[in-house]
Enzyme design. Structure first.
Site, short mmCIF file in Angstrom:
data_model
loop_
_atom_site.label_atom_id
_atom_site.label_comp_id
_atom_site.label_asym_id
_atom_site.label_seq_id
_atom_site.Cartn_x
_atom_site.Cartn_y
_atom_site.Cartn_z
N LYS A 52 36.30 61.47 2.48
CA LYS A 52 34.87 61.20 2.27
C LYS A 52 34.65 60.54 0.91
O LYS A 52 33.87 59.59 0.79
CB LYS A 52 34.07 62.50 2.38
CG LYS A 52 33.91 62.98 3.83
CD LYS A 52 33.42 64.41 3.96
CE LYS A 52 33.51 64.85 5.42
NZ LYS A 52 33.22 66.26 5.65
N GLN A 96 31.08 71.52 3.06
CA GLN A 96 32.24 71.39 3.96
C GLN A 96 32.54 72.72 4.64
O GLN A 96 32.67 73.75 3.97
CB GLN A 96 33.45 70.91 3.14
CG GLN A 96 34.70 70.65 3.95
CD GLN A 96 34.57 69.48 4.92
OE1 GLN A 96 33.92 68.49 4.63
NE2 GLN A 96 35.18 69.60 6.08
N ASP A 119 24.52 65.86 7.15
CA ASP A 119 25.37 66.37 8.23
C ASP A 119 24.55 66.65 9.50
O ASP A 119 25.13 66.87 10.57
CB ASP A 119 26.02 67.69 7.78
CG ASP A 119 27.52 67.58 7.60
OD1 ASP A 119 28.14 66.68 8.22
OD2 ASP A 119 28.07 68.40 6.86
N1 GUN Z 1 34.15 70.57 9.00
C1 GUN Z 1 34.65 69.91 10.05
N2 GUN Z 1 33.85 68.88 10.39
C2 GUN Z 1 32.81 68.90 9.52
C3 GUN Z 1 31.66 68.09 9.36
O1 GUN Z 1 31.39 67.13 10.09
N3 GUN Z 1 30.85 68.43 8.34
C4 GUN Z 1 31.09 69.50 7.54
N4 GUN Z 1 30.21 69.78 6.59
N5 GUN Z 1 32.14 70.26 7.66
C5 GUN Z 1 33.00 69.96 8.66
#
Ligand code: GUN
Length: 287
Positions: A52, A96, A119
């Site tokens: 990211k 996350q 998200d």
């Molecule tokens: N963990 C696995 N996929 C994601 C996601 O798309 N967003 C977040 N915040 N955590 C994750």
């Protein structure tokens, strides 16, 4: 022989468009900034978070990371989210997942202000998606929908079968596919005789996290396969939830793993950060 849906290429195209848009916004004095919170040091999360940050750098989105100890108290996590909510320099907040078990992740997600919910996990975003209002859509489902658009796969009247009912993927996909006029069925770990559903699927979306769970005898000829799974097999190789080698010859479209849905998730996160920055600066979002 199926058309291979090239998520890597589509994600690259989207990131390039976002880079141009981000540069234009900077010329107008509008910066975009993402804050990522990670609790503990889950190895998979570390990889996601690194990817990211790289994507942000490539596009011109500013990036700030908060690495919290795995024994952090719930109130301290909430405190940090509230601080970031108020910080005018931050446009998007991403917590996350997973986070350690002693913390309540839903409470934490709920604390993120809707305006910065890149998200799409807050109740406001989820609710808006359900009633068909413009909102932040969870990045993986959003990426899947972009793939359908790009390859002109019309879901109207199609039997879409989703395997998996997670809040992040399965549930938002129900709403996204319904909005495209599909007939949607959701199967999960307690579904009996799952193959009875999968065999009827015009479009099968697998998001259960079990390597090669979907086999050739479970699908019909001409099926569209979207494989959201990312699993490691015995040799440590990345494989999806679908037996790609044996299904590809009878499918009409199929996503590979890696190089399918995975890269789309990050591209759509970047899209959501720019959308947040624009909306916070009173600009109408294009995407
Ligand atoms: N963990 C696995 N996929 C994601 C996601 O798309 N967003 C977040 N915040 N955590 C994750």
């Amino acid at each position: 022989m199926a058309v291979i849906i090239d998520g890597k290429m589509l994600a690259k195209k989207i990131r390039q468009e976002l880079k141009v848009e981000c540069e234009e916004l900077i010329k107008e004095g509008i910066k975009s900034k993402l804050a990522v919170i990670m609790v503990g040091d889950n190895p998979a999360s570390k990889v996601y978070v690194r990817n990211k940050s790289r994507a942000c750098e490539e596009i011109g989105i500013e990036y700030e990371e908060y690495l919290l100890k795995d024994d952090i108290k719930q109130e301290d996590l909430i405190e940090l989210i509230k601080k970031l909510n108020k910080d005018e320099n931050i446009n998007g907040i991403l917590l996350q997942s997973p986070i350690p078990d002693h913390l309540n992740i839903n409470e934490a997600f709920k604390t993120i202000t809707y305006r910065k919910d890149v998200d799409g996990f807050t109740p406001s975003s989820v609710g808006k998606l359900c009633i068909g209002e413009d909102t932040f859509i969870s990045c993986t489902p959003y990426g899947v929908m972009k793939m359908f658009d790009e390859y002109n796969i019309d879901l109207t009247g199609k039997n879409v079968v989703i395997l998996g009912r997670s809040n992040i993927v399965g549930k938002p996909l129900i709403q996204c596919c319904l909005a495209k006029n599909a007939t949607v069925t959701v199967c999960h770990s307690k579904t009996k005789n799952i193959e009875e559903y999968t065999k009827r699927a015009d479009v099968l979306i697998a998001a259960i996290g079990k390597a090669k769970f979907v086999t050739k005898d479970m699908v019909k000829k001409g099926v569209v396969i979207i494989d959201v799974g990312i699993n490691r097999n015995e040799e440590g190789k990345l494989v999806g939830d679908v037996d790609f080698e044996n299904i590809e010859p009878i499918a009409s479209y199929i996503t590979p793993v890696p190089g399918g849905v995975g890269p789309m998730t990050i591209a759509m996160l970047m899209n959501n950060v720019i959308k947040a920055a624009k909306e916070q600066n009173n600009q109408i979002s294009k995407l």
